[in-house]
Design a protein around this motif. Structure first.
Motif, mmCIF file in Angstrom:
data_model
loop_
_atom_site.group_PDB
_atom_site.id
_atom_site.type_symbol
_atom_site.label_atom_id
_atom_site.label_comp_id
_atom_site.label_asym_id
_atom_site.label_seq_id
_atom_site.Cartn_x
_atom_site.Cartn_y
_atom_site.Cartn_z
ATOM 1 N N UNK A 36 25.867 28.345 -4.434
ATOM 2 C CA UNK A 36 24.736 28.799 -5.253
ATOM 3 C C UNK A 36 24.674 27.989 -6.548
ATOM 4 N N UNK A 37 23.512 27.365 -6.839
ATOM 5 C CA UNK A 37 23.345 26.735 -8.150
ATOM 6 C C UNK A 37 22.868 27.786 -9.153
ATOM 7 N N UNK A 38 22.657 27.401 -10.414
ATOM 8 C CA UNK A 38 22.216 28.386 -11.409
ATOM 9 C C UNK A 38 21.247 27.761 -12.408
ATOM 10 N N UNK A 39 20.196 28.476 -12.729
ATOM 11 C CA UNK A 39 19.205 27.983 -13.689
ATOM 12 C C UNK A 39 19.516 28.415 -15.109
ATOM 13 N N UNK A 40 18.863 27.735 -16.065
ATOM 14 C CA UNK A 40 18.939 28.152 -17.472
ATOM 15 C C UNK A 40 17.570 28.607 -17.957
ATOM 16 N N UNK A 41 16.512 27.983 -17.427
ATOM 17 C CA UNK A 41 15.160 28.417 -17.779
ATOM 18 C C UNK A 41 14.569 29.044 -16.527
ATOM 19 N N UNK A 42 14.829 30.323 -16.368
ATOM 20 C CA UNK A 42 14.502 30.974 -15.104
ATOM 21 C C UNK A 42 13.183 31.740 -15.155
ATOM 22 N N UNK A 43 12.479 31.715 -14.029
ATOM 23 C CA UNK A 43 11.282 32.533 -13.892
ATOM 24 C C UNK A 43 11.688 33.992 -13.796
ATOM 25 N N UNK A 44 10.871 34.893 -14.322
ATOM 26 C CA UNK A 44 11.272 36.305 -14.327
ATOM 27 C C UNK A 44 11.254 36.906 -12.925
ATOM 28 N N UNK A 45 10.542 36.285 -11.987
ATOM 29 C CA UNK A 45 10.457 36.842 -10.634
ATOM 30 C C UNK A 45 11.386 36.154 -9.637
ATOM 31 N N UNK A 46 12.360 35.393 -10.140
ATOM 32 C CA UNK A 46 13.336 34.770 -9.243
ATOM 33 C C UNK A 46 14.253 35.826 -8.615
ATOM 34 N N UNK A 47 14.843 35.483 -7.450
ATOM 35 C CA UNK A 47 15.908 36.320 -6.887
ATOM 36 C C UNK A 47 16.984 36.490 -7.965
ATOM 37 N N UNK A 48 17.481 37.708 -8.103
ATOM 38 C CA UNK A 48 18.412 38.036 -9.184
ATOM 39 C C UNK A 48 19.831 37.566 -8.863
ATOM 40 N N UNK A 49 20.438 36.871 -9.818
ATOM 41 C CA UNK A 49 21.852 36.478 -9.685
ATOM 42 C C UNK A 49 22.722 37.679 -9.982
ATOM 43 N N UNK A 50 23.690 37.947 -9.129
ATOM 44 C CA UNK A 50 24.615 39.050 -9.419
ATOM 45 C C UNK A 50 25.791 38.499 -10.228
ATOM 46 N N UNK A 51 25.871 38.918 -11.478
ATOM 47 C CA UNK A 51 26.971 38.525 -12.381
ATOM 48 C C UNK A 51 27.677 39.799 -12.825
ATOM 49 N N UNK A 52 28.956 39.689 -13.157
ATOM 50 C CA UNK A 52 29.750 40.891 -13.392
ATOM 51 C C UNK A 52 29.471 41.586 -14.719
ATOM 52 N N UNK A 53 29.034 40.821 -15.727
ATOM 53 C CA UNK A 53 28.916 41.409 -17.059
ATOM 54 C C UNK A 53 30.302 41.570 -17.685
ATOM 55 N N UNK A 54 30.345 42.178 -18.842
ATOM 56 C CA UNK A 54 31.632 42.359 -19.515
ATOM 57 C C UNK A 54 32.047 41.111 -20.281
ATOM 58 N N UNK A 55 33.296 41.074 -20.698
ATOM 59 C CA UNK A 55 33.739 40.014 -21.602
ATOM 60 C C UNK A 55 34.188 38.748 -20.857
ATOM 61 N N UNK A 56 34.724 38.937 -19.663
ATOM 62 C CA UNK A 56 35.298 37.823 -18.915
ATOM 63 C C UNK A 56 34.253 36.738 -18.638
ATOM 64 N N UNK A 57 34.570 35.503 -18.977
ATOM 65 C CA UNK A 57 33.652 34.358 -18.785
ATOM 66 C C UNK A 57 32.242 34.705 -19.268
ATOM 67 N N UNK A 58 32.185 35.367 -20.385
ATOM 68 C CA UNK A 58 30.919 35.760 -21.010
ATOM 69 C C UNK A 58 30.026 36.575 -20.057
#
Ligand code: PGA
Ligand code: ZN
Length: 422
Positions: A36-58
């Motif tokens: 999976x690649x990752x964008x920085x300027x993302x469209x609001x209707x893109x498929x959502x990336x699942x990220x953990x949240x919290x402090x680890x790796x921001x």
């Protein structure tokens, strides 16, 4: 061929951030990798990336996405026929169960979907582009290559995100790269001679030490000339304005110029640029929520300039059809991870072709050594390819893969060239 195993792991992208890799192993021992690649300027209707949240790796870790693959996706795919991509992608979507792929994650789904595709090609003992072409004649894509990076890829140092070139005079894919290499180097030398050389941005383009957005356009023309090419003939300019990053609701703030423009004023500014500079393609000229602006801009320049929808179309077949109905854009940017599965990505590309739109398969600003998109652009006969600049291995790996595809026995039947532009 049946799928035996679906493995997943966390690897790291070109920004040093966690991302998802999936490996699909067939019962005959052949296998495929999807990342999976990752964008920085993302469209609001893109498929959502699942990220953990919290402090680890921001908050960017992907342990939840990996858990979903191990506990739900892997068991659901085991024993399925790897060649049945559409069925597998439908199963992935059903398993996720949300319209935005937010439960299992668009990152988990696209890595899985691409791994299945690679595994199917590996079982067929074909290069991926050839597996996708299914015997139809296809051409190597015309590259759009970034020279100066800006916007979200350069700390918003300038407002416009991508200042790119298209080798309109090139006769082959490798020729386009040769020409671009000269312009990229000339641009670096130009910046150095002006005391403006300050390294590179996220996608390998020169850091944009400019006082005005237009200064970057002047520098681009000067670099094309310095490299010995005729601007507009041998080498043309392509821009990604990525306007959703600095405007919405019809109000745009150009921070560098300290100006606030409404839709009409931004359109006028961009039309003026297309008259003054050899610009053949402009992406996201207005924000994703400014459909009226996109229609007006396409009406104004669409006959002579390619108008590309990225944040506005988000690689979605329905969005492409709706845009075609109102006359917004004449080209669709195709990013697999915006859609979330290979099947939906292809559907968006086919919807664009059916509407008479040109298509560009595109990487993201967060990339890896993965070269799948070069094969997708070629095998699907997209016509154009965008993967960032002409430096850094996550970019060069893709350009180099195009050279391999072009030079090996049984290569595609030629180069799309400038005719691929809308
Ligand atoms: P992104 O940008 O990958 O950072 O979203 C690329 C683009 O806008 O084309
Ligand atoms: Zn874009």
């Amino acid at each position: 061929m049946k799928i035996k195993q679906v493995l997943s792991r966390r690897i790291w992208d070109s920004r040093g951030r966690p991302t998802v890799e999936v490996e699909v192993v067939n019962e005959d021992g052949t296998s495929g990798l999807g990342i999976a690649p990752a964008g920085a300027s993302m469209g609001t209707r893109e498929a959502v990336e699942l990220r953990d949240g919290g402090a680890r790796f921001k908050g960017l870790d992907v342990q939840n996405a990996l858990r979903g693959i191990a506990t739900e996706i892997a068991p659901a795919l085991a024993g399925r026929d790897v060649a049945h991509q559409a069925d597998i992608d439908a199963a992935l979507m059903a398993l996720d169960g949300t319209p935005t792929k937010s439960r299992l994650g668009g990152n988990a789904l696209i890595a899985t979907s691409l791994a299945v595709l690679h595994a199917a090609a590996a079982h067929a003992r074909l290069p991926l582009w050839q597996y996708l072409a299914q015997g139809r004649p296809v051409r190597l894509p015309l590259p759009q290559i970034q020279i100066f990076g800006g916007g979200a890829h350069a700390g918003r140092r300038v407002d416009v995100q991508d200042f790119m070139v298209i080798a309109t005079g090139a006769t082959s894919f490798s020729h386009a790269l040769e020409m671009t290499a000269e312009v990229y180097r000339a641009a670096g030398e130009l910046m150095a001679s002006r005391g403006q050389l300050a390294g590179v941005a996220d996608e390998g383009g020169w850091w944009p030490s400019f006082a005005r957005n237009e200064e970057a356009l002047d520098a681009l023309v000067a670099s094309i000339e310095k490299a010995g090419f005729v601007p507009g003939q041998d080498m043309a300019i392509a821009l990604d304005i990525a306007a959703s990053e600095f405007g919405h609701g019809g109000r745009y703030r150009l921070a560098l110029e300290g100006e606030e423009l409404d839709t009409d004023a931004l359109c006028e500014r961009l039309v003026r640029w297309t008259e003054k500079y050899p610009i053949v393609s402009i992406e996201d000229p207005l924000a994703e929520d400014d459909e009226a602006g996109l229609v007006a801009f396409t009406r104004a320049v669409g006959g002579r300039v390619q108008v590309v929808g990225d944040d506005y179309l988000v690689t979605n077949a329905d969005s492409v059809r709706a845009a075609a109905t109102v006359g917004a854009c004449n080209c669709a940017l195709i990013k697999p991870n915006q859609a979330g599965t290979v099947t939906e990505t292809l559907a968006a590309l086919e919807a664009a072709k059916a509407a008479g739109y040109a298509t560009i398969v595109s990487a993201r600003s967060g990339e890896t050594e993965d070269v799948a998109i070069v094969h997708l652009a070629t095998g699907w006969n997209a016509g154009q390819l965008k993967v960032g600049s002409f430096a850094r291995s996550e970019r060069m790996a893709k350009w180099n893969e195009g050279i391999r595809i072009e030079s090996r026995a049984g290569a595609p039947s030629g180069f799309a060239g400038r005719a691929a532009l809308a």
